[in-house]
Design a protein around this motif. Structure first.
Motif, PDB file in Angstrom:
ATOM      1  N   SER A  89       0.866  -0.952   0.299  1.00 63.94           N
ATOM      2  CA  SER A  89       0.277   0.272   0.044  1.00 63.94           C
ATOM      3  C   SER A  89      -0.051   1.979   0.010  1.00 63.94           C
ATOM      4  CB  SER A  89      -0.248  -0.393   1.319  1.00 63.94           C
ATOM      5  OG  SER A  89      -0.428   0.313   1.921  1.00 63.94           O
ATOM      6  N   LYS A  90       2.439   1.053   0.391  1.00 64.15           N
ATOM      7  CA  LYS A  90       2.772   2.046   0.536  1.00 64.15           C
ATOM      8  C   LYS A  90       3.643   2.976  -0.398  1.00 64.15           C
ATOM      9  CE  LYS A  90       4.655   1.047   4.874  1.00 64.15           C
ATOM     10  NZ  LYS A  90       5.975  -0.022   5.425  1.00 64.15           N
ATOM     11  N   ILE A 117      -2.874   2.197   8.445  1.00 62.10           N
ATOM     12  CA  ILE A 117      -2.933   2.556   6.581  1.00 62.10           C
ATOM     13  C   ILE A 117      -4.404   3.434   6.844  1.00 62.10           C
ATOM     14  CG2 ILE A 117      -3.413   1.256   4.666  1.00 62.10           C
ATOM     15  CD1 ILE A 117       0.048   1.206   5.985  1.00 62.10           C
TER      16      ILE A 117
END
Length: 282
Positions: A89-90, A117
């Motif tokens: 997700s980064k 997140i």
């Protein structure tokens, strides 16, 4: 007899883990390279690797991230606790995740919170070819092995006495339109044999994506969905140009020009009873 003893040992070990920590304990927290991961106590597969090695599938994550752009939306079908989702997700703008098991979904949501997140949209659904109710095994010792009820049942799927529940299945093409989801530039899929159904319900999503990372397990195709290699990969090959295998990194195929060679290698894996993860790209 060997497999039966192995299954009995795993059940005993899982029971003792729960017993030692107490009846009110439901999970443990692992500090890992994947992030801080909360997981059910009884899990002896992914959970054990997180506890013993402090990571899970980081080599795969490092491979996939190189194909992700900062503006991408990635669909992860079969998120489990988020061991892939959280680190990946980064590298992208947004992640859309599907996870069928409600027990697993609880830990998944928890892990997004403790890792802070915010660019993820989750759905507690199974992915398939249409919208309907499906019988589903919520596995305990290997929660990642939870799956829709196989057409051909085997001891390997039920040795830990999983609960059988009903889950809501959705076709991702229809579901993404209904929920106004971003178009997927990449797809990651690991749903324990239901991949054949999911692919049938996401032809538009596949067509728009640049890559697909998918698990191939011969006994899942044979028993869960009862499909052949040829039928399974006929849903994938028209959308991509190349295929890379993760266990044997030397295996790279130009499927645009030689899909027969690719299928020949797949059939050798099936004959040997070997699994692999495959990265399809354009």
């Amino acid at each position: 007899m060997g497999k039966q003893l192995k299954y009995m040992f795993l059940k005993l070990k899982s029971f003792l883990r729960k017993k030692i920590l107490g009846k009110y304990a439901i999970g443990v927290l692992y500090e890992t390279k994947n992030g801080n991961i909360a997981a059910p106590i009884e899990d002896l597969m992914v959970g054990k690797k997180l506890g013993c090695y402090g990571e899970y599938n980081m080599s795969e994550i490092n491979t996939i991230k190189d194909f992700i752009k900062p503006t991408d939306t990635i669909y992860i079908v079969g998120v489990h606790w988020g061991t892939l989702l959280i680190p990946l997700s980064k590298y992208c703008e947004k992640v859309v995740g599907y996870e069928a098991n409600p027990k697993t979904f609880f830990f998944l949501e928890t892990n997004l919170l403790i890792n802070k997140i915010s660019n993820v949209l989750l759905f507690n659904n199974a992915a398939g070819d249409t919208s309907k109710k499906m019988k589903f095994y919520t596995s305990i010792i290997n929660s990642g092995g939870s799956k829709i009820k196989p057409k051909i049942d085997k001891q390997m799927y039920v040795y830990d006495d999983p609960d059988t529940i009903e889950v809501d299945m959705v076709a991702i093409d229809e579901h993404s339109k209904t929920n106004n989801l971003n178009e997927a530039q990449g797809i990651i899929m690991d749903i324990e044999g239901a991949e054949y159904y999911a692919l049938q319900g996401m032809t538009s999503v596949l067509k728009a994506s640049r890559f697909l990372y998918i698990e191939y397990v011969p006994h899942h195709l044979e028993n869960v969905s009862c499909t052949s290699n040829e039928d399974f990969f006929s849903l994938i090959l028209p959308h991509y140009n190349t295929a890379r295998f993760m266990n044997d990194r030397s295996k790279f195929f130009d499927i645009t020009n030689d899909s027969d060679m690719f299928l020949s290698y797949i059939n050798t894996l099936k004959d040997a009873g070997k699994s692999d993860d495959i990265l399809f790209t354009n």
